[in-house]
Design a protein around this motif. Structure first.
Motif, PDB file in Angstrom:
ATOM      1  N   VAL A  39       0.832  -1.207   0.000  1.00  0.00           N
ATOM      2  CA  VAL A  39       0.000   0.000   0.000  1.00  0.00           C
ATOM      3  C   VAL A  39       0.866   1.257   0.000  1.00  0.00           C
ATOM      4  N   ILE A  40       1.976   1.229   0.737  1.00  0.00           N
ATOM      5  CA  ILE A  40       2.883   2.389   0.740  1.00  0.00           C
ATOM      6  C   ILE A  40       3.404   2.649  -0.678  1.00  0.00           C
ATOM      7  N   THR A  41       3.729   1.591  -1.394  1.00  0.00           N
ATOM      8  CA  THR A  41       4.194   1.739  -2.782  1.00  0.00           C
ATOM      9  C   THR A  41       3.106   2.383  -3.637  1.00  0.00           C
ATOM     10  N   PHE A  42       1.871   1.943  -3.434  1.00  0.00           N
ATOM     11  CA  PHE A  42       0.736   2.539  -4.155  1.00  0.00           C
ATOM     12  C   PHE A  42       0.592   4.026  -3.812  1.00  0.00           C
ATOM     13  N   LEU A  43       0.744   4.383  -2.541  1.00  0.00           N
ATOM     14  CA  LEU A  43       0.612   5.787  -2.145  1.00  0.00           C
ATOM     15  C   LEU A  43       1.704   6.647  -2.776  1.00  0.00           C
ATOM     16  N   LEU A  44       2.903   6.086  -2.917  1.00  0.00           N
ATOM     17  CA  LEU A  44       3.974   6.820  -3.602  1.00  0.00           C
ATOM     18  C   LEU A  44       3.574   7.107  -5.051  1.00  0.00           C
ATOM     19  N   ARG A  45       3.002   6.126  -5.705  1.00  0.00           N
ATOM     20  CA  ARG A  45       2.564   6.327  -7.092  1.00  0.00           C
ATOM     21  C   ARG A  45       1.462   7.387  -7.160  1.00  0.00           C
ATOM     22  N   GLN A  46       0.543   7.358  -6.204  1.00  0.00           N
ATOM     23  CA  GLN A  46      -0.518   8.362  -6.178  1.00  0.00           C
ATOM     24  C   GLN A  46       0.071   9.757  -6.013  1.00  0.00           C
ATOM     25  N   ARG A  47       1.138   9.859  -5.247  1.00  0.00           N
ATOM     26  CA  ARG A  47       1.812  11.158  -5.074  1.00  0.00           C
ATOM     27  C   ARG A  47       2.366  11.640  -6.412  1.00  0.00           C
ATOM     28  N   GLN A  48       2.980  10.716  -7.158  1.00  0.00           N
ATOM     29  CA  GLN A  48       3.534  11.076  -8.462  1.00  0.00           C
ATOM     30  C   GLN A  48       2.441  11.571  -9.411  1.00  0.00           C
ATOM     31  N   ARG A  49       1.232  11.017  -9.273  1.00  0.00           N
ATOM     32  CA  ARG A  49       0.116  11.332 -10.178  1.00  0.00           C
ATOM     33  C   ARG A  49      -0.742  12.486  -9.662  1.00  0.00           C
ATOM     34  N   ASN A  50      -0.314  13.127  -8.567  1.00  0.00           N
ATOM     35  CA  ASN A  50      -1.107  14.181  -7.925  1.00  0.00           C
ATOM     36  C   ASN A  50      -2.485  13.682  -7.522  1.00  0.00           C
ATOM     37  N   SER A  51      -2.549  12.413  -7.120  1.00  0.00           N
ATOM     38  CA  SER A  51      -3.817  11.807  -6.701  1.00  0.00           C
ATOM     39  C   SER A  51      -3.743  11.322  -5.270  1.00  0.00           C
ATOM     40  N   LEU A  52      -2.948  12.009  -4.462  1.00  0.00           N
ATOM     41  CA  LEU A  52      -2.783  11.580  -3.068  1.00  0.00           C
ATOM     42  C   LEU A  52      -3.541  12.480  -2.099  1.00  0.00           C
ATOM     43  N   LYS A  53      -3.577  13.767  -2.357  1.00  0.00           N
ATOM     44  CA  LYS A  53      -4.154  14.717  -1.399  1.00  0.00           C
ATOM     45  C   LYS A  53      -5.627  14.940  -1.643  1.00  0.00           C
ATOM     46  N   PRO A  54      -6.477  14.750  -0.616  1.00  0.00           N
ATOM     47  CA  PRO A  54      -6.166  14.147   0.686  1.00  0.00           C
ATOM     48  C   PRO A  54      -6.504  12.653   0.686  1.00  0.00           C
ATOM     49  N   SER A  55      -5.720  11.860   1.411  1.00  0.00           N
ATOM     50  CA  SER A  55      -5.995  10.435   1.573  1.00  0.00           C
ATOM     51  C   SER A  55      -6.173  10.129   3.052  1.00  0.00           C
ATOM     52  N   LEU A  56      -7.081   9.218   3.345  1.00  0.00           N
ATOM     53  CA  LEU A  56      -7.417   8.867   4.723  1.00  0.00           C
ATOM     54  C   LEU A  56      -7.016   7.423   4.989  1.00  0.00           C
ATOM     55  N   ILE A  57      -6.222   7.212   6.022  1.00  0.00           N
ATOM     56  CA  ILE A  57      -5.847   5.857   6.447  1.00  0.00           C
ATOM     57  C   ILE A  57      -6.431   5.648   7.836  1.00  0.00           C
ATOM     58  N   VAL A  58      -7.345   4.701   7.948  1.00  0.00           N
ATOM     59  CA  VAL A  58      -8.038   4.417   9.206  1.00  0.00           C
ATOM     60  C   VAL A  58      -7.542   3.072   9.719  1.00  0.00           C
ATOM     61  N   LEU A  59      -7.207   3.013  10.995  1.00  0.00           N
ATOM     62  CA  LEU A  59      -6.576   1.806  11.522  1.00  0.00           C
ATOM     63  C   LEU A  59      -6.638   1.801  13.046  1.00  0.00           C
ATOM     64  N   PRO A  60      -6.368   0.670  13.686  1.00  0.00           N
ATOM     65  CA  PRO A  60      -6.310   0.665  15.151  1.00  0.00           C
ATOM     66  C   PRO A  60      -5.219   1.615  15.634  1.00  0.00           C
ATOM     67  N   ILE A  61      -5.470   2.287  16.732  1.00  0.00           N
ATOM     68  CA  ILE A  61      -4.531   3.307  17.209  1.00  0.00           C
ATOM     69  C   ILE A  61      -3.145   2.734  17.466  1.00  0.00           C
ATOM     70  N   ALA A  62      -3.084   1.451  17.866  1.00  0.00           N
ATOM     71  CA  ALA A  62      -1.796   0.826  18.183  1.00  0.00           C
ATOM     72  C   ALA A  62      -0.909   0.671  16.951  1.00  0.00           C
ATOM     73  N   LEU A  63      -1.490   0.753  15.752  1.00  0.00           N
ATOM     74  CA  LEU A  63      -0.717   0.541  14.529  1.00  0.00           C
ATOM     75  C   LEU A  63      -0.253   1.835  13.866  1.00  0.00           C
ATOM     76  N   ILE A  64      -0.719   2.969  14.365  1.00  0.00           N
ATOM     77  CA  ILE A  64      -0.365   4.239  13.713  1.00  0.00           C
ATOM     78  C   ILE A  64       1.153   4.438  13.715  1.00  0.00           C
ATOM     79  N   GLU A  65       1.776   4.221  14.871  1.00  0.00           N
ATOM     80  CA  GLU A  65       3.222   4.422  14.959  1.00  0.00           C
ATOM     81  C   GLU A  65       3.965   3.476  14.015  1.00  0.00           C
ATOM     82  N   ASN A  66       3.473   2.256  13.891  1.00  0.00           N
ATOM     83  CA  ASN A  66       4.113   1.289  13.002  1.00  0.00           C
ATOM     84  C   ASN A  66       4.055   1.771  11.547  1.00  0.00           C
ATOM     85  N   TRP A  67       2.901   2.298  11.128  1.00  0.00           N
ATOM     86  CA  TRP A  67       2.764   2.831   9.767  1.00  0.00           C
ATOM     87  C   TRP A  67       3.715   4.013   9.542  1.00  0.00           C
ATOM     88  N   VAL A  68       3.759   4.905  10.500  1.00  0.00           N
ATOM     89  CA  VAL A  68       4.634   6.079  10.367  1.00  0.00           C
ATOM     90  C   VAL A  68       6.093   5.636  10.233  1.00  0.00           C
TER      91      VAL A  68
END
Length: 834
Positions: free
Chosen positions: A415-444
């Motif tokens: 998914v991170i790879t996909f988000l990078l591609r969306q950034r290249q295509r100007n199709s990233l802003k704004p994107s919402l990632i919803v997840l358990p609070i315990a996983l936010i730090e792991n994603w970051v």
């Protein structure tokens, strides 16, 4: 900070090392702050908990109460800068500071140590505090704490009796069917009168004394808002009971607004009519209670038509909640868009009874390969490249997807790879990632590591200071938030049109009727992706709910889905229907030649000790006499066979031979230590965690971290464990550690106690058996036998036998695993031998 490995090994045999282990336990669950201190608020909470008071005793901290007598004196007047002197005495009238070492809130008398009551400590803190807006407020607060602590007040404070008002109640009073008053009520009539006066300060003279009342700043702010909306009329009355926050948005009240509804149960009736079929007959029923309703459709249509902008209308001595689903069923079409939704709760076309909302994608969609963004700082496996291209294909064709890869195959990096591609295509802003609070730090952390270009694009929407402005939120590229925060701020997020909405661990929205589920399904987005290795845990309805977020309408209405797939168990046809939106790969399929072997070893059997046999016999006597429930006893037996030390009355007299399972584990760890390898030990029982932590640490001289539901710094604990050189052990709860953790530095997994669902056990094992594992993985199970009490098998033996039979079922993530039925089957099999 906890000791390094070297320091631990040097010091673990020191006298009193148990105290360090107790400190480490508090550190791991996040009670030690960044300055390595245990806040006193937390300390007093620990004193109230039987399980943690032992930790304080081990640390040598005072746990015995001392209740002093005392007097509080004031100098200067409250109007200026009041100063207070607190004198505490013991039962004999001796001043504590003269006969003891007082380090508030602790008192040391000779070799004994005590802790003062919490109210005395709070009084002391209030005296020292400068966080008061006026001298009157400080005097009132100090006086209030003194009274709670039974401290005598001097003549001035007795004559000028200050009261600090920091709580209140709200009592709704219905004057007539169209008018309700919100009455502010205090502990007595005088406080009630004070609360309803303006300014937050009042006084009453009684002879030679004066009673002075001072409201806290929080109460004053609350009452200002409530007084502005003191009278509710018409549809506001049921709206208040349905969702009180909709009338008082974006304010944290001292009083819990949700308690209004509980307090007035039966005070006002709100009906939620639905036309549905029950017992073969169609009729009108309440959607929540299932109660049959007397509804005249033409009459109800007329009432609703006269109130086109109301969410609630009066009907037959009750209020009717009017949502889009009801309007649809009554044939009322609202194309004007003027219908108002209850604030903070977004109504949706839920597709449950009828298929009201469909989002159709490109029927001619084709899969193709996409170039990997050059900014990605990782080499993807073939299956990850395929998954990335699959996500891109879905997005370009306007279709949502469910990425259900096996645990440990790298869903996040795809998914991170996909988000990078969306950034290249100007199709990233704004994107919402919803997840358990315990996983936010792991994603970051993963983004910082593999896609540093996105690091500065992240905004984490959590906590009291989170942004509440739509235009500001729309300017972020990546917004991370938890499912519960999305539920709370759904009105805010519902106004934003997102380019991409990603739901990680999407099983968190598995209940179609939950506010979590309805909130995320209400969001506007061009592309939606759900990520979960366990789309079905208990019922196929969970899969339908996730798919109704991913691609509304693809699985038809829930009522139809139940008929075609749940009742008929037509799983083959369901998989065909799901295939265009679904991607799942298992380790066996894609990593067979890339991962080392995993060895599920035959279980190791140990014989119950004499102590365990006696305890088991006592438990079964209680079952036979009707004093104990079988299911409760099964849980107690599982813990007792894990270690009899869970019972305080036997704890002091135990030896290692009294706990054969522990003895076997220590022997097993001896062999693993010789190989210089690491171990994960899983059990859900916290008392067993504490026992294992102490015994393993003291035997091997190693720090033994714990990850359970209380662990607030999971990534830090795991990172430290992964970086530990050589032999190491970590204890985990299978549910708390079942997602979001990579611990490939370990290659031995011990299931110390079994879990009811083999899929959960597999997820736990996969903390180690995943991409990055370099060694063969060994999985152990240790089972206690007790033929004297249970000739047909202990609860552990019966669980193992049944879980082994059902293990194949656990590998199919679409077919639901019925945990409750398994528990009942174990209980029945267990009961037959007694």
């Amino acid at each position: 900070m906890p000791f390094s490995d070297t320091d631990f090994r040097e010091r673990f045999q020191w006298h009193g090392f148990d105290a360090y282990l107790a400190y480490e336990q508090l550190y791991e669950i996040g009670l030690i702050d960044e300055d390595q201190l245990l806040p006193l608020e937390q300390y007093y909470d620990l004193l109230e908990d039987e399980e943690t008071i032992d930790v304080l005793n081990t640390l040598g901290l005072p746990t015995k109460n001392i209740t002093p007598k005392g007097i509080l004196k004031i100098s200067n007047t409250p109007a200026t800068n009041p100063e207070f002197q607190l004198t505490l005495r013991n039962e004999n009238g001796e001043v504590l500071k003269q006969i003891a070492n007082v380090q508030m809130p602790f008192v040391f008398i000779n070799s004994e140590k005590f802790v003062l009551p919490k109210d005395v400590w709070l009084l002391h803190e209030a005296i020292l505090s400068s966080d008061f807006s006026t001298g009157y407020e400080k005097t009132a607060k100090v006086s209030e704490y003194a009274r709670k602590a039974n401290i005598e007040l001097d003549d001035f404070l007795t004559r000028e009796n200050y009261h600090y008002i920091d709580k209140y109640e709200v009592v709704p009073e219905l004057h007539n069917s169209d008018l309700m008053e919100l009455k502010i009520v205090g502990e007595d009539e005088i406080i009630t009168e004070h609360l309803n006066s303006s300014g937050g300060v009042s006084s009453i003279r009684k002879g030679m004394t004066r009673e002075r009342y001072q409201s806290s700043p929080e109460v004053k702010a609350d009452l200002e808002l409530i007084h502005k909306k003191k009278y509710l009329r018409g549809h506001e009355i049921p709206q208040f009971f349905e969702n009180p926050y909709s009338l008082f948005p974006e304010h944290n009240f001292v009083f819990d607004l949700e308690k209004f509804s509980d307090r007035v149960t039966g005070f006002i009736e709100i009906k939620k009519p639905r036309m549905m079929q029950k017992e073969g007959k169609w009729g009108w029923f309440d959607n929540e209670t299932g109660e049959s309703l007397d509804v005249d459709e033409d009459e109800l249509k007329t009432v609703i038509s006269k109130n086109p902008d109301k969410n609630f209308v009066p009907y037959k001595n009750s209020w009717i909640y009017v949502d889009k689903a009801l309007r649809k069923q009554l044939g009322l079409v609202d194309d004007s868009g003027s219908e108002k939704q209850p604030k903070l709760v977004l109504d949706i076309l839920d597709n449950e009874e009828k298929l009201d909302y469909i989002e159709a994608g490109n029927e001619k969609r084709k899969f193709k390969e996409y170039d990997i963004p050059t900014q990605l700082k990782a080499d993807l496996f073939d299956h990850q490249k395929e998954g990335y291209s699959w996500i891109c294909s879905l997005e370009e064709n306007g279709v949502g997807g469910l990425l259900a890869d096996d645990m440990g195959l790298g869903k996040t990096i795809q998914v991170i790879t996909f988000l990078l591609r969306q950034r290249q295509r100007n199709s990233l802003k704004p994107s919402l990632i919803v997840l358990p609070i315990a996983l936010i730090e792991n994603w970051v952390n993963e983004i910082s590591k593999f896609a540093p270009e996105l690091k500065n694009s992240i905004y984490v929407h959590q906590g009291g200071g989170r942004i509440k402005n739509v235009s500001k939120l729309e300017n972020f590229e990546l917004i991370f938030t938890s499912y519960d925060t999305l539920k709370i701020d759904q009105l805010l997020f519902g106004q934003i049109h997102f380019k991409n909405i990603i739901a990680d661990e999407a099983q968190n929205v598995k209940s179609h009727s939950s506010q979590r589920s309805r909130a995320i399904r209400a969001m506007k987005g061009d592309f939606r992706l759900a990520m979960t290795g366990t789309p079905v845990e208990n019922s196929l309805e969970e899969l339908w709910t996730i798919m109704d977020f991913v691609q509304p309408g693809a699985m038809s209405a829930l009522s139809e889905f139940r008929r075609k797939y749940i009742k008929s168990e037509n799983y083959d046809e369901l998989m065909e229907l799901l295939k265009p939106y679904y991607l799942r790969r298992t380790k066996d399929e894609v990593l067979k030649d890339k991962l080392p072997a995993k060895h599920l070893l035959p279980p190791k059997y140990v014989q119950a000790s004499t102590v365990q046999q006696q305890l088991a016999h006592s438990m079964m006597v209680n079952v036979k006499s009707g004093k104990a429930n079988v299911l409760n006893v099964l849980t107690n037996l599982r813990q007792m066979y894990a270690h009899p030390g869970i019972f305080e009355h036997v704890n002091e007299h135990l030896s290692i031979n009294d706990a054969p399972k522990l003895k076997e584990v220590l022997s097993l760890l001896e062999d693993i230590k010789k190989k210089n390898e690491k171990v994960l030990i899983f059990t859900e029982f916290r008392k067993i965690h504490a026992i294992l932590k102490r015994e393993i640490a003291l035997k091997f001289g190693i720090s033994v971290p714990v990850i359970d539901g209380d662990t607030k710094n999971r990534p830090e604990v795991v990172d430290r464990f992964n970086k530990t050189a050589g032999f190491a052990v970590i204890l985990l709860s299978p549910k708390a550690a079942g997602v979001g953790l990579t611990i490939t530095s370990a290659n031995h997994v011990i299931h110390y106690t079994r879990w009811w669902n083999p899929a959960v056990e597999n997820q736990a094992t996969d903390r180690a058996y995943r991409i990055g594992q370099q060694k063969e993985v060994f999985v152990y199970q240790i089972i206690t036998q007790d033929p004297r009490n249970f000739p047909r098998g202990t609860v552990e033996e019966i669980m193992h036998e049944m879980l082994s039979v059902k293990s194949d079922l656990a590998n199919n993530v679409i077919i639901p695993f019925d945990t409750s039925t398994l528990q009942q089957q174990v209980a029945e099999a267990f009961s037959k031998q007694n």
